[in-house]
Design a protein around this motif. Structure first.
Motif, PDB file in Angstrom:
ATOM      1  N   ILE A  46       0.829  -1.205   0.000  1.00  0.00           N
ATOM      2  CA  ILE A  46       0.000   0.000   0.000  1.00  0.00           C
ATOM      3  C   ILE A  46       0.868   1.261   0.000  1.00  0.00           C
ATOM      4  O   ILE A  46       0.586   2.223  -0.717  1.00  0.00           O
ATOM      5  CB  ILE A  46      -0.959  -0.007   1.207  1.00  0.00           C
ATOM      6  CG1 ILE A  46      -1.972  -1.148   1.068  1.00  0.00           C
ATOM      7  CG2 ILE A  46      -1.699   1.332   1.324  1.00  0.00           C
ATOM      8  CD1 ILE A  46      -2.866  -1.342   2.286  1.00  0.00           C
ATOM      9  N   VAL A  47       1.950   1.262   0.770  1.00  0.00           N
ATOM     10  CA  VAL A  47       2.805   2.448   0.860  1.00  0.00           C
ATOM     11  C   VAL A  47       3.524   2.740  -0.451  1.00  0.00           C
ATOM     12  O   VAL A  47       4.047   3.850  -0.644  1.00  0.00           O
ATOM     13  CB  VAL A  47       3.831   2.311   2.004  1.00  0.00           C
ATOM     14  CG1 VAL A  47       3.132   2.108   3.336  1.00  0.00           C
ATOM     15  CG2 VAL A  47       4.811   1.164   1.742  1.00  0.00           C
ATOM     16  N   GLN A  48       3.546   1.776  -1.365  1.00  0.00           N
ATOM     17  CA  GLN A  48       4.222   1.960  -2.655  1.00  0.00           C
ATOM     18  C   GLN A  48       3.259   2.309  -3.781  1.00  0.00           C
ATOM     19  O   GLN A  48       3.683   2.542  -4.914  1.00  0.00           O
ATOM     20  CB  GLN A  48       4.974   0.679  -3.032  1.00  0.00           C
ATOM     21  CG  GLN A  48       6.049   0.265  -2.045  1.00  0.00           C
ATOM     22  CD  GLN A  48       6.694  -1.050  -2.446  1.00  0.00           C
ATOM     23  OE1 GLN A  48       7.347  -1.159  -3.482  1.00  0.00           O
ATOM     24  NE2 GLN A  48       6.502  -2.067  -1.618  1.00  0.00           N
ATOM     25  N   LEU A  49       1.966   2.372  -3.494  1.00  0.00           N
ATOM     26  CA  LEU A  49       0.980   2.699  -4.522  1.00  0.00           C
ATOM     27  C   LEU A  49       1.133   4.159  -4.976  1.00  0.00           C
ATOM     28  O   LEU A  49       1.627   5.004  -4.223  1.00  0.00           O
ATOM     29  CB  LEU A  49      -0.436   2.492  -3.985  1.00  0.00           C
ATOM     30  CG  LEU A  49      -0.935   1.060  -3.861  1.00  0.00           C
ATOM     31  CD1 LEU A  49      -2.242   1.031  -3.080  1.00  0.00           C
ATOM     32  CD2 LEU A  49      -1.130   0.410  -5.230  1.00  0.00           C
TER      33      LEU A  49
ATOM     34  N   ARG B  59       0.114   7.984  -5.588  1.00  0.00           N
ATOM     35  CA  ARG B  59      -0.613   8.855  -4.659  1.00  0.00           C
ATOM     36  C   ARG B  59      -2.098   8.933  -4.995  1.00  0.00           C
ATOM     37  O   ARG B  59      -2.917   9.194  -4.117  1.00  0.00           O
ATOM     38  CB  ARG B  59       0.006  10.256  -4.668  1.00  0.00           C
ATOM     39  CG  ARG B  59       1.390  10.295  -4.018  1.00  0.00           C
ATOM     40  CD  ARG B  59       1.942  11.691  -3.956  1.00  0.00           C
ATOM     41  NE  ARG B  59       1.156  12.562  -3.099  1.00  0.00           N
ATOM     42  CZ  ARG B  59       1.484  13.821  -2.821  1.00  0.00           C
ATOM     43  NH1 ARG B  59       2.571  14.354  -3.347  1.00  0.00           N
ATOM     44  NH2 ARG B  59       0.735  14.551  -2.025  1.00  0.00           N
TER      45      ARG B  59
ATOM     46  N   SER C  26      -4.112   6.630  -5.528  1.00  0.00           N
ATOM     47  CA  SER C  26      -4.886   5.535  -4.930  1.00  0.00           C
ATOM     48  C   SER C  26      -4.463   5.184  -3.509  1.00  0.00           C
ATOM     49  O   SER C  26      -5.177   4.480  -2.804  1.00  0.00           O
ATOM     50  CB  SER C  26      -4.770   4.272  -5.796  1.00  0.00           C
ATOM     51  OG  SER C  26      -3.417   3.883  -5.939  1.00  0.00           O
ATOM     52  N   ARG C  27      -3.317   5.695  -3.083  1.00  0.00           N
ATOM     53  CA  ARG C  27      -2.718   5.215  -1.825  1.00  0.00           C
ATOM     54  C   ARG C  27      -3.624   5.390  -0.612  1.00  0.00           C
ATOM     55  O   ARG C  27      -3.853   4.453   0.139  1.00  0.00           O
ATOM     56  CB  ARG C  27      -1.381   5.930  -1.585  1.00  0.00           C
ATOM     57  CG  ARG C  27      -0.508   5.273  -0.531  1.00  0.00           C
ATOM     58  CD  ARG C  27       0.746   6.099  -0.290  1.00  0.00           C
ATOM     59  NE  ARG C  27       1.482   6.318  -1.524  1.00  0.00           N
ATOM     60  CZ  ARG C  27       2.303   7.357  -1.734  1.00  0.00           C
ATOM     61  NH1 ARG C  27       2.451   8.278  -0.795  1.00  0.00           N
ATOM     62  NH2 ARG C  27       2.943   7.471  -2.878  1.00  0.00           N
TER      63      ARG C  27
ATOM     64  N   TYR D  44      -5.495   2.558   1.634  1.00  0.00           N
ATOM     65  CA  TYR D  44      -5.129   2.532   3.058  1.00  0.00           C
ATOM     66  C   TYR D  44      -6.368   2.632   3.939  1.00  0.00           C
ATOM     67  O   TYR D  44      -6.482   1.932   4.954  1.00  0.00           O
ATOM     68  CB  TYR D  44      -4.178   3.682   3.365  1.00  0.00           C
ATOM     69  CG  TYR D  44      -3.780   3.775   4.826  1.00  0.00           C
ATOM     70  CD1 TYR D  44      -3.002   2.776   5.427  1.00  0.00           C
ATOM     71  CD2 TYR D  44      -4.179   4.855   5.611  1.00  0.00           C
ATOM     72  CE1 TYR D  44      -2.639   2.868   6.766  1.00  0.00           C
ATOM     73  CE2 TYR D  44      -3.818   4.950   6.944  1.00  0.00           C
ATOM     74  CZ  TYR D  44      -3.050   3.947   7.520  1.00  0.00           C
ATOM     75  OH  TYR D  44      -2.692   4.032   8.851  1.00  0.00           O
TER      76      TYR D  44
ATOM     77  N   TYR E  38      -2.054   8.763   8.016  1.00  0.00           N
ATOM     78  CA  TYR E  38      -1.504   8.646   6.667  1.00  0.00           C
ATOM     79  C   TYR E  38      -0.600   9.823   6.339  1.00  0.00           C
ATOM     80  O   TYR E  38       0.505   9.666   5.831  1.00  0.00           O
ATOM     81  CB  TYR E  38      -2.682   8.553   5.693  1.00  0.00           C
ATOM     82  CG  TYR E  38      -2.359   8.761   4.239  1.00  0.00           C
ATOM     83  CD1 TYR E  38      -1.769   7.748   3.494  1.00  0.00           C
ATOM     84  CD2 TYR E  38      -2.657   9.971   3.612  1.00  0.00           C
ATOM     85  CE1 TYR E  38      -1.497   7.922   2.150  1.00  0.00           C
ATOM     86  CE2 TYR E  38      -2.377  10.148   2.261  1.00  0.00           C
ATOM     87  CZ  TYR E  38      -1.798   9.141   1.549  1.00  0.00           C
ATOM     88  OH  TYR E  38      -1.516   9.316   0.223  1.00  0.00           O
TER      89      TYR E  38
ATOM     90  N   TRP F  62       3.441   9.154   5.735  1.00  0.00           N
ATOM     91  CA  TRP F  62       3.887   8.999   4.338  1.00  0.00           C
ATOM     92  C   TRP F  62       4.129  10.306   3.607  1.00  0.00           C
ATOM     93  O   TRP F  62       4.413  10.308   2.425  1.00  0.00           O
ATOM     94  CB  TRP F  62       2.861   8.157   3.570  1.00  0.00           C
ATOM     95  CG  TRP F  62       2.783   6.755   4.095  1.00  0.00           C
ATOM     96  CD1 TRP F  62       3.733   6.075   4.791  1.00  0.00           C
ATOM     97  CD2 TRP F  62       1.685   5.852   3.981  1.00  0.00           C
ATOM     98  NE1 TRP F  62       3.298   4.827   5.113  1.00  0.00           N
ATOM     99  CE2 TRP F  62       2.043   4.645   4.642  1.00  0.00           C
ATOM    100  CE3 TRP F  62       0.423   5.934   3.376  1.00  0.00           C
ATOM    101  CZ2 TRP F  62       1.206   3.546   4.703  1.00  0.00           C
ATOM    102  CZ3 TRP F  62      -0.406   4.853   3.442  1.00  0.00           C
ATOM    103  CH2 TRP F  62      -0.019   3.653   4.104  1.00  0.00           C
TER     104      TRP F  62
END
Length: 278
Positions: free
Chosen positions: A217-220, A222, A224-225, A229, A273, A277
């Protein structure tokens, strides 16, 4: 102009999502507007198939599902369907080049739900793959917008997230699935002796999948992140509540998270979030 009908089709898919899932509806609203319609379309399609096998008890489910499958294939080939949900889905499939093998695998799992079945490990994995993991992959193809390198990189974590969500659903819906539909998804589990020890083993597996999914999820992108999450946080909250609930109660009632708590969770998740991030 067909554009008007296409707009109506996406509206129907959005209404379908809102009717059936508060959690996913709020999660989709947290996505950037450019990809919301596509995710509504995917949810609407899988929801409609799920309704056929779960709810239409006084009808020929097998016939309806076969007709649904045929209409979907025809729509993808022709670029249109008079069924608004299928029409929105076929547009999304074409626009984001969603692998048709994912759709086939999903429909295979829906066919598995047409009759009563006791699942062993192999059938369980097959069902999870089609009913949940490939749905995560359909969404991932939208999230990465055709970037095949990023898709392959995030594919394992997307599958784990779909699997975790589905297994939480299995625990949440244990009463209806077992008592009303005669389904027992967990492999080699005798529901007559379902207890806290068995429940804990299942929960440990789910917790491990949630942990791995978060690394993806942290690599999706921005776009969709945060939406993904937020869906993760909703399901994690439901999972924690299920964990605290004794096995005997799980068999008697459906565990829920009130909408007021979901809204509060959305706000707290946003701050978490942003801090983590950004």
């Amino acid at each position: 102009m067909k554009q008007k009908f296409d707009e109506l089709s996406y509206q129907v898919s959005r209404s379908t999502t809102r009717q059936y899932s508060t959690s996913f509806s709020i999660g989709i609203l947290a996505l950037q507007p450019s990809i919301r319609q596509a995710i509504y379309a995917i949810y609407g399609f899988v929801r409609l198939a799920d309704e056929i096998v779960d709810s239409f008890h006084n009808y020929d489910k097998s016939l309806l599902l076969q007709r649904f499958k045929q209409e979907a294939v025809q729509a993808i080939n022709e670029g249109i369907s008079l069924n608004p949900v299928i029409n929105a889905f076929q547009q999304t499939v074409t626009r984001y080049n969603i692998d048709l093998a994912l759709i086939d695998q999903f429909l295979i799992s829906m066919e598995m739900d047409l009759g009563k079945m006791s699942y062993n490990s192999e059938l369980y994995k097959k069902y999870i793959l089609g009913s949940a993991e490939v749905v995560g992959l359909m969404c991932l193809q939208v999230f990465v917008n055709g970037d095949t390198v990023q898709y392959e990189q995030l594919k394992p974590q997307a599958m784990k997230l779909g699997s975790a969500f589905q297994k939480v659903n299995f625990l949440r819906d244990l009463k209806d699935d077992y008592c009303n539909l005669g389904r027992t998804y967990f492999p080699d589990v005798d529901m007559q002796v379902f207890n806290n020890t068995i429940k804990k083993q299942i929960e440990e597996e789910i917790a491990a999948e949630f942990k791995e999914a978060l690394t993806g999820i942290v690599q999706l992108p921005r776009s969709s992140r945060f939406g993904v999450y937020l869906a993760y946080k909703y399901y994690w909250s439901l999972f924690k509540k299920i964990r605290k609930t004794p096995a005997e109660r799980i068999l008697k009632e459906r565990i829920r998270i009130p909408n007021s708590i979901k809204l509060s969770l959305a706000m707290s998740s946003y701050f978490q979030y942003k801090i983590a991030w950004f």
